[in-house]
Design an enzyme around this catalytic site. Structure first.
Site: not given
Ligand SMILES: CSCCC(=O)C(=O)COP(=O)(O)O
Ligand SMILES: [Zn+2]
Length: 242
Positions: A109, A130
């Protein structure tokens, strides 16, 4: 030890179950996997089993006991901790294994990915930097059969798809990028983050780090009025125009 537990217990720090936990800790401190977001899946090169994190947990606090193990042929779980559901990204990870021959997938994220998804339209582009040389071109050297990296003079292009309410709803757009961008090793999800894959977890980690560096740089260039994909020397006229 039960046969299920033997899948996740190893003294080898490079065992997929150990590596997922170690790398998720590192990624937490990079702000890539915080607040339960993001994750990593690794295909065991020895067994071809897929190792997956549970959903909705603090990824930096996971232990090998928390992990799911999936059979690559049947897609059935060889190990499934009762207290958890598998990562919501599992269908996307499986698509990368099946369609891109991935050995590992990293989902972050990263705020750099999110900001780039707001700056760019349907494609992130950056050229003549680069660090681009760390990214594969998707082509293979006909003689050595080794993958060819992008050159300094190339433009890195990463498709951007729209976010959806649930991870599994991203699957159609992900499949479309596999067709439209056959050479890409990453897909940005607008206002969400990025998926990066590679033939091994080491390669996927390098690609993710290099792409994140390039996205951060692109944001800085954009703030200065320099288009990140501008030609060498063209930055002068953009800076002068300020
Ligand atoms: C606040 S995280 C929302 C879900 C998400 O985008 C993610 O990447 C995590 O999903 P998971 O089911 O692996 O916890
Ligand atoms: Zn995610």
């Amino acid at each position: 030890m039960s046969s299920e537990d033997a899948l996740i217990h190893s003294d080898d720090p490079r065992h997929p179950a150990n590596l997922i936990c170690t790398l998720c800790k590192q990624f937490f401190y990079n702000n890539w996997c915080t607040g339960t977001g993001g994750g990593i899946s690794i295909k065991d090169p020895k067994t071809s089993h897929y190792y997956l994190a549970p959903s909705g947990v603090q990824k930096e606090q996971m232990t090998p006991d928390d992990l799911f193990v999936m059979d690559a042929q049947s897609l059935g779980y060889l190990r499934a901790p009762k207290s958890y559901k598998p990562s919501a990204c599992t269908p996307l990870f499986v698509a990368c294994y099946q369609k891109k021959d991935a050995g590992a997938i990293i989902h972050t994220h990263s705020q750099n990915a999110v900001v780039c998804s707001l700056i760019f339209g349907d494609e992130f582009r950056i050229a003549n930097i680069e660090q681009i040389k760390a990214i594969p071109s998707g082509k293979v050297d006909p003689v050595t059969k080794k993958p060819i990296a992008l050159s300094f003079f190339d433009t890195l292009r990463i498709p951007i798809i729209e976010n959806m309410a649930h991870e599994d709803e991203l699957i159609d757009d992900l499949h479309k990028t596999f067709i439209d961008y056959p050479d890409t090793c990453a897909v940005i999800v607008r206002r969400h983050g990025i998926f990066v894959w590679g033939p091994t977890i080491d390669k996927a980690k390098i690609f993710n780090e290099a792409i994140d560096y390039l996205m951060e740089l692109a944001i800085k260039m954009h703030k200065l009025g320099i288009p990140p994909d501008c030609g060498i020397g063209e930055e002068k006229k953009h800076l002068a125009g300020q």
